[in-house]
Scaffold this active site. Structure first.
Site, PDB file in Angstrom:
ATOM      1  N   ARG A 281      -2.485  -5.234  -8.588  1.00 44.23           N
ATOM      2  CA  ARG A 281      -1.317  -6.084  -8.386  1.00 44.23           C
ATOM      3  C   ARG A 281      -1.180  -7.122  -9.484  1.00 44.23           C
ATOM      4  O   ARG A 281      -0.159  -7.293 -10.094  1.00 44.23           O
ATOM      5  CB  ARG A 281      -1.395  -6.776  -7.030  1.00 44.23           C
ATOM      6  CG  ARG A 281      -1.190  -5.848  -5.861  1.00 44.23           C
ATOM      7  CD  ARG A 281      -1.660  -6.467  -4.589  1.00 44.23           C
ATOM      8  NE  ARG A 281      -3.070  -6.790  -4.679  1.00 44.23           N
ATOM      9  CZ  ARG A 281      -3.734  -7.518  -3.813  1.00 44.23           C
ATOM     10  NH1 ARG A 281      -3.107  -8.046  -2.792  1.00 44.23           N
ATOM     11  NH2 ARG A 281      -5.019  -7.742  -3.975  1.00 44.23           N
TER      12      ARG A 281
ATOM     13  N   LYS B  74     -15.518  -7.016   4.479  1.00 44.99           N
ATOM     14  CA  LYS B  74     -14.659  -7.940   5.244  1.00 44.99           C
ATOM     15  C   LYS B  74     -14.786  -7.774   6.749  1.00 44.99           C
ATOM     16  O   LYS B  74     -15.089  -6.693   7.232  1.00 44.99           O
ATOM     17  CB  LYS B  74     -13.201  -7.643   4.897  1.00 44.99           C
ATOM     18  CG  LYS B  74     -12.809  -8.043   3.527  1.00 44.99           C
ATOM     19  CD  LYS B  74     -11.354  -7.734   3.346  1.00 44.99           C
ATOM     20  CE  LYS B  74     -11.120  -7.092   2.012  1.00 44.99           C
ATOM     21  NZ  LYS B  74      -9.807  -6.492   1.917  1.00 44.99           N
TER      22      LYS B  74
ATOM     23  N   SER C  61      -2.845  -8.037   2.916  1.00 50.76           N
ATOM     24  CA  SER C  61      -2.954  -7.983   4.381  1.00 50.76           C
ATOM     25  C   SER C  61      -3.201  -9.378   4.942  1.00 50.76           C
ATOM     26  O   SER C  61      -2.668  -9.741   5.994  1.00 50.76           O
ATOM     27  CB  SER C  61      -4.082  -7.027   4.781  1.00 50.76           C
ATOM     28  OG  SER C  61      -3.838  -5.760   4.226  1.00 50.76           O
TER      29      SER C  61
ATOM     30  N   HIS D 130       0.844  -1.202   0.000  1.00 53.38           N
ATOM     31  CA  HIS D 130       0.000   0.000   0.000  1.00 53.38           C
ATOM     32  C   HIS D 130       0.880   1.254   0.000  1.00 53.38           C
ATOM     33  O   HIS D 130       0.623   2.200  -0.743  1.00 53.38           O
ATOM     34  CB  HIS D 130      -0.881   0.040   1.250  1.00 53.38           C
ATOM     35  CG  HIS D 130      -1.940  -1.019   1.318  1.00 53.38           C
ATOM     36  ND1 HIS D 130      -2.022  -1.921   2.343  1.00 53.38           N
ATOM     37  CD2 HIS D 130      -2.983  -1.309   0.490  1.00 53.38           C
ATOM     38  CE1 HIS D 130      -3.060  -2.715   2.160  1.00 53.38           C
ATOM     39  NE2 HIS D 130      -3.650  -2.378   1.036  1.00 53.38           N
TER      40      HIS D 130
HETATM   41  N1  COA Z   1      -0.257  -3.927  -1.628  1.00 55.07           N
HETATM   42  C1  COA Z   1      -0.623  -4.871  -0.770  1.00 55.07           C
HETATM   43  N2  COA Z   1      -1.870  -5.321  -0.650  1.00 55.07           N
HETATM   44  C2  COA Z   1      -2.772  -4.770  -1.441  1.00 55.07           C
HETATM   45  C3  COA Z   1      -2.479  -3.783  -2.374  1.00 55.07           C
HETATM   46  C4  COA Z   1      -1.153  -3.363  -2.457  1.00 55.07           C
HETATM   47  N3  COA Z   1      -0.748  -2.431  -3.320  1.00 55.07           N
HETATM   48  N4  COA Z   1      -3.595  -3.448  -3.033  1.00 55.07           N
HETATM   49  C5  COA Z   1      -4.568  -4.204  -2.517  1.00 55.07           C
HETATM   50  N5  COA Z   1      -4.056  -4.992  -1.566  1.00 55.07           N
HETATM   51  C6  COA Z   1      -4.767  -6.033  -0.809  1.00 55.07           C
HETATM   52  C7  COA Z   1      -5.188  -5.595   0.546  1.00 55.07           C
HETATM   53  O1  COA Z   1      -4.171  -5.868   1.482  1.00 55.07           O
HETATM   54  C8  COA Z   1      -6.410  -6.448   0.748  1.00 55.07           C
HETATM   55  O2  COA Z   1      -5.986  -7.722   1.165  1.00 55.07           O
HETATM   56  P1  COA Z   1      -6.900  -8.647   2.066  1.00 55.07           P
HETATM   57  O3  COA Z   1      -8.096  -8.990   1.239  1.00 55.07           O
HETATM   58  O4  COA Z   1      -6.024  -9.777   2.333  1.00 55.07           O
HETATM   59  O5  COA Z   1      -7.277  -7.853   3.293  1.00 55.07           O
HETATM   60  C9  COA Z   1      -7.002  -6.568  -0.655  1.00 55.07           C
HETATM   61  O6  COA Z   1      -5.951  -6.323  -1.512  1.00 55.07           O
HETATM   62  C10 COA Z   1      -8.031  -5.550  -0.992  1.00 55.07           C
HETATM   63  O7  COA Z   1      -7.888  -4.463  -0.132  1.00 55.07           O
HETATM   64  P2  COA Z   1      -8.283  -2.981  -0.369  1.00 55.07           P
HETATM   65  O8  COA Z   1      -7.487  -2.354  -1.444  1.00 55.07           O
HETATM   66  O9  COA Z   1      -8.252  -2.322   0.951  1.00 55.07           O
HETATM   67  O10 COA Z   1      -9.708  -3.079  -0.932  1.00 55.07           O
HETATM   68  P3  COA Z   1     -10.923  -3.512  -0.156  1.00 55.07           P
HETATM   69  O11 COA Z   1     -11.631  -4.464  -1.006  1.00 55.07           O
HETATM   70  O12 COA Z   1     -10.603  -3.962   1.197  1.00 55.07           O
HETATM   71  O13 COA Z   1     -11.638  -2.108  -0.016  1.00 55.07           O
HETATM   72  C11 COA Z   1     -13.125  -0.376  -0.574  1.00 55.07           C
HETATM   73  C12 COA Z   1     -12.551  -1.710  -0.929  1.00 55.07           C
HETATM   74  C13 COA Z   1     -12.878   0.035   0.871  1.00 55.07           C
HETATM   75  C14 COA Z   1     -12.486   0.665  -1.461  1.00 55.07           C
HETATM   76  C15 COA Z   1     -14.611  -0.498  -0.826  1.00 55.07           C
HETATM   77  O14 COA Z   1     -15.116  -1.529  -0.009  1.00 55.07           O
HETATM   78  C16 COA Z   1     -15.336   0.789  -0.500  1.00 55.07           C
HETATM   79  O15 COA Z   1     -15.263   1.720  -1.280  1.00 55.07           O
HETATM   80  N6  COA Z   1     -16.025   0.818   0.650  1.00 55.07           N
HETATM   81  C17 COA Z   1     -16.779   1.985   1.084  1.00 55.07           C
HETATM   82  C18 COA Z   1     -18.267   1.769   0.802  1.00 55.07           C
HETATM   83  C19 COA Z   1     -18.546   1.932  -0.662  1.00 55.07           C
HETATM   84  O16 COA Z   1     -18.322   2.965  -1.275  1.00 55.07           O
HETATM   85  N7  COA Z   1     -19.121   0.873  -1.254  1.00 55.07           N
HETATM   86  C20 COA Z   1     -19.496   0.862  -2.640  1.00 55.07           C
HETATM   87  C21 COA Z   1     -18.362   0.456  -3.521  1.00 55.07           C
HETATM   88  S1  COA Z   1     -18.943   0.308  -5.192  1.00 55.07           S
END
Ligand code: COA
Length: 159
Positions: A91, A42, A129, A18
């Protein structure tokens, strides 16, 4: 570039992958806000406040970066910050399907917000993560993948 950009995510917890994306975004935009989402699909191991604190600890070296928690939709948060740019990391091909869905849904929710994708360093292509959590649980060394404060918090939580 003059605009602020917002990098939303769960950050449970923030990893060096990140941080790599945040550093790249910080070179393009005047200011980057790491937006830690309260609502995600999650189960998080860290409460929102701790995810924010850990993201702050991992990015203190970056002058034009700040961290905030938010509730509700990402696009609404982005508009509330007078921004129109959402940063996401890509990624591997496996991220594409989810990111396409997210990006198109967000576009339908708000036509003014554009999603920009950045690619992390090769070393972090497979990092997540969940992977950090798994390795820590099994007693492995994750120094190369996360900030020392993040590792300490994970050990405290998982061991
Ligand atoms: N390096 C390391 N890990 C990475 C990464 C990077 N560059 N990019 C993504 N990841 C990993 C994260 O560690 C995470 O791993 P995990 O599943 O093991 O925990 C996974 O990829 C995805 O994480 P993240 O990028 O945080 O995305 P998310 O799916 O958790 O979050 C949101 C998505 C928060 C952006 C989305 O849920 C959101 O917008 N929520 C707010 C409510 C909303 O607007 N909803 C409508 C959306 S249409």
């Amino acid at each position: 570039m003059k605009e602020n950009a917002i990098y939303p995510g769960t950050f449970d917890p923030i990893t060096n992958g990140h941080t790599d994306i945040i550093e790249r975004a910080g070179k393009i935009f005047d200011k980057v806000i790491i937006a830690v989402a309260k609502e995600t699909s999650k189960e998080c191991i860290f409460p929102l406040e701790e995810r924010v604190e850990l993201a702050k600890a991992a990015t203190t070296h970056l002058n034009n970066v700040c961290v905030e928690g938010f509730t509700g939709l990402s696009v609404d948060y982005i508009k509330s910050k007078n921004s129109s740019i959402m940063i996401r990391g890509l990624r591997a091909v496996s991220d594409f399907e989810f990111e396409l869905q997210l990006s198109l849904a967000n576009r339908d929710l708000c036509h003014d917000v554009e999603t920009l994708y950045l690619i992390p360093k090769k070393e972090y292509i497979y990092l997540s993560s969940s992977l950090l959590k798994q390795i820590i649980k099994s007693g492995g060394d994750v120094n190369q993948w996360a900030h020392p404060k993040v590792i300490a918090a994970l050990k405290n939580q998982l061991r």
